[in-house]
Design a protein around this motif. Structure first.
Motif, PDB file in Angstrom:
ATOM      1  N   VAL B  14      42.285  28.701  32.479  1.00  0.00           N
ATOM      2  CA  VAL B  14      42.598  30.006  33.086  1.00  0.00           C
ATOM      3  C   VAL B  14      41.974  30.096  34.482  1.00  0.00           C
ATOM      4  O   VAL B  14      42.621  30.504  35.447  1.00  0.00           O
ATOM      5  N   LEU B  15      40.711  29.672  34.569  1.00  0.00           N
ATOM      6  CA  LEU B  15      40.031  29.703  35.878  1.00  0.00           C
ATOM      7  C   LEU B  15      40.807  28.858  36.897  1.00  0.00           C
ATOM      8  O   LEU B  15      41.029  29.271  38.037  1.00  0.00           O
ATOM      9  N   GLU B  16      41.192  27.668  36.463  1.00  0.00           N
ATOM     10  CA  GLU B  16      41.952  26.760  37.335  1.00  0.00           C
ATOM     11  C   GLU B  16      43.236  27.445  37.803  1.00  0.00           C
ATOM     12  O   GLU B  16      43.611  27.378  38.978  1.00  0.00           O
ATOM     13  N   HIS B  17      43.894  28.114  36.859  1.00  0.00           N
ATOM     14  CA  HIS B  17      45.150  28.809  37.155  1.00  0.00           C
ATOM     15  C   HIS B  17      44.907  29.915  38.198  1.00  0.00           C
ATOM     16  O   HIS B  17      45.676  30.065  39.156  1.00  0.00           O
ATOM     17  N   VAL B  18      43.812  30.642  38.017  1.00  0.00           N
ATOM     18  CA  VAL B  18      43.506  31.743  38.946  1.00  0.00           C
ATOM     19  C   VAL B  18      43.151  31.184  40.328  1.00  0.00           C
ATOM     20  O   VAL B  18      43.567  31.723  41.354  1.00  0.00           O
ATOM     21  N   TRP B  19      42.384  30.078  40.348  1.00  0.00           N
ATOM     22  CA  TRP B  19      42.039  29.477  41.642  1.00  0.00           C
ATOM     23  C   TRP B  19      43.309  29.024  42.385  1.00  0.00           C
ATOM     24  O   TRP B  19      43.380  29.093  43.598  1.00  0.00           O
ATOM     25  N   GLN B  20      44.257  28.548  41.618  1.00  0.00           N
ATOM     26  CA  GLN B  20      45.490  28.057  42.262  1.00  0.00           C
ATOM     27  C   GLN B  20      46.394  29.190  42.736  1.00  0.00           C
ATOM     28  O   GLN B  20      47.039  29.080  43.775  1.00  0.00           O
ATOM     29  N   HIS B  21      46.434  30.277  41.955  1.00  0.00           N
ATOM     30  CA  HIS B  21      47.421  31.324  42.248  1.00  0.00           C
ATOM     31  C   HIS B  21      46.845  32.578  42.878  1.00  0.00           C
ATOM     32  O   HIS B  21      47.591  33.488  43.224  1.00  0.00           O
ATOM     33  N   GLY B  22      45.535  32.675  42.993  1.00  0.00           N
ATOM     34  CA  GLY B  22      44.948  33.871  43.591  1.00  0.00           C
ATOM     35  C   GLY B  22      44.866  34.991  42.583  1.00  0.00           C
ATOM     36  O   GLY B  22      44.014  34.958  41.709  1.00  0.00           O
ATOM     37  N   GLU B  23      45.797  35.958  42.678  1.00  0.00           N
ATOM     38  CA  GLU B  23      45.762  37.095  41.750  1.00  0.00           C
ATOM     39  C   GLU B  23      46.889  36.926  40.723  1.00  0.00           C
ATOM     40  O   GLU B  23      48.037  36.731  41.110  1.00  0.00           O
ATOM     41  N   VAL B  24      46.544  37.011  39.452  1.00  0.00           N
ATOM     42  CA  VAL B  24      47.565  36.770  38.416  1.00  0.00           C
ATOM     43  C   VAL B  24      47.505  37.838  37.329  1.00  0.00           C
ATOM     44  O   VAL B  24      46.464  38.471  37.116  1.00  0.00           O
ATOM     45  N   ASP B  25      48.644  38.040  36.656  1.00  0.00           N
ATOM     46  CA  ASP B  25      48.632  38.924  35.488  1.00  0.00           C
ATOM     47  C   ASP B  25      48.754  38.069  34.221  1.00  0.00           C
ATOM     48  O   ASP B  25      49.084  36.876  34.278  1.00  0.00           O
ATOM     49  N   ILE B  26      48.469  38.691  33.094  1.00  0.00           N
ATOM     50  CA  ILE B  26      48.417  37.948  31.827  1.00  0.00           C
ATOM     51  C   ILE B  26      49.798  37.362  31.497  1.00  0.00           C
ATOM     52  O   ILE B  26      49.905  36.233  31.014  1.00  0.00           O
ATOM     53  N   LYS B  27      50.852  38.145  31.811  1.00  0.00           N
ATOM     54  CA  LYS B  27      52.190  37.715  31.419  1.00  0.00           C
ATOM     55  C   LYS B  27      52.563  36.382  32.087  1.00  0.00           C
ATOM     56  O   LYS B  27      53.000  35.434  31.417  1.00  0.00           O
ATOM     57  N   SER B  28      52.319  36.299  33.397  1.00  0.00           N
ATOM     58  CA  SER B  28      52.688  35.059  34.094  1.00  0.00           C
ATOM     59  C   SER B  28      51.770  33.914  33.657  1.00  0.00           C
ATOM     60  O   SER B  28      52.194  32.767  33.537  1.00  0.00           O
ATOM     61  N   LYS B  61      43.629  47.493  37.958  1.00  0.00           N
ATOM     62  CA  LYS B  61      44.741  47.949  37.130  1.00  0.00           C
ATOM     63  C   LYS B  61      45.919  48.304  38.033  1.00  0.00           C
ATOM     64  O   LYS B  61      45.761  49.022  39.021  1.00  0.00           O
ATOM     65  N   VAL B  62      47.065  47.770  37.711  1.00  0.00           N
ATOM     66  CA  VAL B  62      48.291  48.122  38.434  1.00  0.00           C
ATOM     67  C   VAL B  62      49.303  48.547  37.367  1.00  0.00           C
ATOM     68  O   VAL B  62      49.755  47.713  36.581  1.00  0.00           O
ATOM     69  N   GLY B  63      49.621  49.831  37.333  1.00  0.00           N
ATOM     70  CA  GLY B  63      50.488  50.344  36.273  1.00  0.00           C
ATOM     71  C   GLY B  63      49.774  50.207  34.942  1.00  0.00           C
ATOM     72  O   GLY B  63      48.624  50.643  34.787  1.00  0.00           O
ATOM     73  N   HIS B  64      50.411  49.515  33.973  1.00  0.00           N
ATOM     74  CA  HIS B  64      49.785  49.344  32.666  1.00  0.00           C
ATOM     75  C   HIS B  64      49.057  48.006  32.549  1.00  0.00           C
ATOM     76  O   HIS B  64      48.386  47.774  31.552  1.00  0.00           O
ATOM     77  N   ALA B  65      49.216  47.175  33.553  1.00  0.00           N
ATOM     78  CA  ALA B  65      48.661  45.811  33.427  1.00  0.00           C
ATOM     79  C   ALA B  65      47.446  45.626  34.339  1.00  0.00           C
ATOM     80  O   ALA B  65      47.239  46.369  35.294  1.00  0.00           O
ATOM     81  N   HIS B  66      46.648  44.610  33.982  1.00  0.00           N
ATOM     82  CA  HIS B  66      45.525  44.222  34.845  1.00  0.00           C
ATOM     83  C   HIS B  66      45.926  43.010  35.678  1.00  0.00           C
ATOM     84  O   HIS B  66      46.588  42.105  35.166  1.00  0.00           O
ATOM     85  N   LEU B  67      45.517  43.035  36.922  1.00  0.00           N
ATOM     86  CA  LEU B  67      45.679  41.838  37.755  1.00  0.00           C
ATOM     87  C   LEU B  67      44.295  41.216  37.913  1.00  0.00           C
ATOM     88  O   LEU B  67      43.337  41.893  38.280  1.00  0.00           O
ATOM     89  N   TYR B  68      44.212  39.922  37.589  1.00  0.00           N
ATOM     90  CA  TYR B  68      42.908  39.242  37.629  1.00  0.00           C
ATOM     91  C   TYR B  68      42.832  38.313  38.846  1.00  0.00           C
ATOM     92  O   TYR B  68      43.794  37.644  39.199  1.00  0.00           O
ATOM     93  N   SER B  69      41.647  38.271  39.458  1.00  0.00           N
ATOM     94  CA  SER B  69      41.394  37.285  40.514  1.00  0.00           C
ATOM     95  C   SER B  69      39.986  36.726  40.305  1.00  0.00           C
ATOM     96  O   SER B  69      39.184  37.303  39.572  1.00  0.00           O
TER      97      SER B  69
END
Lengths: 328, 130
Positions: B14-28, B61-69
């Motif tokens: 997950v960390l690797e994914h976040v480092w690669q994509h910047g800000e991500v939501d759980i769905k993607s 929080k954006v709408g109902h979802a969290h965006l993680y970075s």
């Protein structure tokens, strides 16, 4: 309360042999150190491993020697000699004699080797577990390098290490890549590859377990000597590949210098002492030729034959020892 | 806060994914990480939540979802782990087995180092002359 068991007798013999061997190594190490230090690194490492393992071998060999005639009889090789001296009060023979009676508290010191080995094995298992977990984290955080067997650590400090168990992975930091030119970098990589090839992480785990039967200070000294010997083996391998012994010494010093935060005064600790020994060894123009030690194999063979020939005398000697220990 | 939190395989991915994509939501993240591994949305969400609790991720929080970075870079996390490693190999009873090119925990004294550098340099010069 008294215990009547051949197992208890075997444990008493094992612990006495273990203690005797550990004591002998402690007393002889100051004399052996110079001799072992002059050996080529690979031989030095083997000699250290043999020394470290001796108390364990002693503990295993003592009951085997004690019951040698009974074992030969059991396997139908030679008839036991018990019937020749049936008038004797006590025989170390699990086939034809009853075990002597021991006071219950005699079993406590007799269990010391088992307790020490178990404790050492558990400590090593914990170390292996931590090592594997940390190595997995490092692998996940590393990036690939142009060398398939080496991972690049995202650290600006010059670091290179082999980590993992039983076979380690090689990690070299970005800081190391930035600090060194390609020739010096090759030294580092070849050194670490030699650790992997020789399975040094696994080898040292075994040494740490078996050395639990040594006295603590002797154990620390022998493990330190083994550590330095293993490093020297890998230094020599790196020197052989790059073809320049001085370059290996220069690389070691360059990295040590780059670490900064230096202590004033003389060298301290295993790492610092090891560095000095390694660099001084590399100042010799030629690699330490393994001296002809063909005699070492013959010595082991001769010792084994001597032990077999003397087994019966040792058996009687151990009978006397047990009798004196139990006050018979 | 635990300075050196232990990280599981999925957390590291997950960390690797976040480092690669910047800000991500759980769905993607679930589409990229969870589906190929047959892992449920909830499992991926739990990994994100654990990383957030370990203060390695931040979220909004954006709408109902969290965006993680990420709250920590790969290098910072590596240095933390190296710090932990050095603590564990220092002293007479190391608790991690490794082979380092130069000792990670103990440094040579200045006098010794200078003397060795002098010796090696002189030997190099001698070799050059010969």
């Amino acid at each position: 309360m008294r215990i009547e068991s051949w197992l208890a007798i075997s444990m008493v013999l094992s612990s006495v042999a273990c203690l005797g061997t550990a004591l002998a190594i402690t007393l002889c190490w100051p004399l052996l150190k110079g001799f072992v230090g002059r050996l080529a690194p690979a031989r030095q490492s083997r000699a250290m491993l043999a020394l470290i393992t001796m108390p364990l071998l002693g503990a295993l060999a003592a009951p085997l020697l004690a019951f040698f005639p009974s074992l030969l009889d059991l396997f139908g090789v030679v008839r036991d000699h018990c019937h020749h001296h049936i008038h004797h009060a006590f025989h170390l023979c699990f086939l034809h004699s009853a075990p002597p009676s021991l006071p219950w508290f005699a079993i406590i010191p007799a269990m010391a080797p088992v307790i020490l080995l178990t404790r050492g094995t558990l400590a090593e298992a914990r170390m292996i577990w931590r090592t594997r977990a940390l190595a997995a984290e490092f692998r996940a955080l590393s990036t690939e390098s142009e060398d398939a067997d080496i991972s690049i650590l995202a650290s600006d400090k010059p670091r290179a290490m082999v980590m993992g168990w039983p076979v380690g992975s090689i990690f070299v930091s970005r800081g190391m890549n930035a600090l060194l030119d390609p020739a010096a970098l090759a030294v580092v990589k070849e050194h670490e590859r030699a650790h992997v090839t020789h399975r040094d992480v696994f080898r040292k785990s075994l040494a740490r377990i078996t050395s639990c039967l040594l006295f603590p200070k002797t154990r620390a000294r022998l493990l330190e000597a083994l550590e330095i010997a293993r490093e020297r083996v890998c230094d020599e391998r790196a020197a052989e590949v790059v073809g320049d012994r001085l370059l290996v010494a220069e690389t070691l010093l360059r990295i040590e210098r780059a670490h900064g935060s230096r202590l004033p005064g003389g060298a301290l600790g295993v790492g610092a002492k090891g560095l000095e020994v390694r660099v001084r060894a590399l100042l010799d123009d030629s690699p330490p030729e393994p001296r002809s030690h063909g005699w070492a194999g013959w010595l082991v063979l001769a010792a084994s034959v001597a032990v077999i020939i003397a087994a019966e005398h040792m058996h009687h000697g151990l009978e006397t020892l047990v009798l004196s220990l139990i006050g018979g | 806060m635990d300075n050196n939190p232990k990280l599981g395989d999925l957390e590291l991915e997950v960390l690797e994914h976040v480092w690669q994509h910047g800000e991500v939501d759980i769905k993607s993240a679930h589409q990229d990480l969870g589906e190929p591994r047959g892992i449920t949305h909830n499992t991926v969400q739990s990994a994100f939540k654990r990383l957030w609790e370990k203060k390695l991720l931040q979220r909004r929080k954006v709408g109902h979802a969290h965006l993680y970075s990420s709250k920590i870079s790969r290098q910072e996390l590596t240095e933390r782990l190296v710090g932990e490693l050095i603590e564990q190999v220092a002293g007479p009873s190391p608790s991690v087995a490794l082979e380092a090119f130069v000792n990670l925990a103990e440094r040579a004294g200045e006098d010794t180092l200078a003397e060795l550098e002098e010796l090696v340099s002189r030997r190099r010069q001698d070799r050059g002359k010969s």
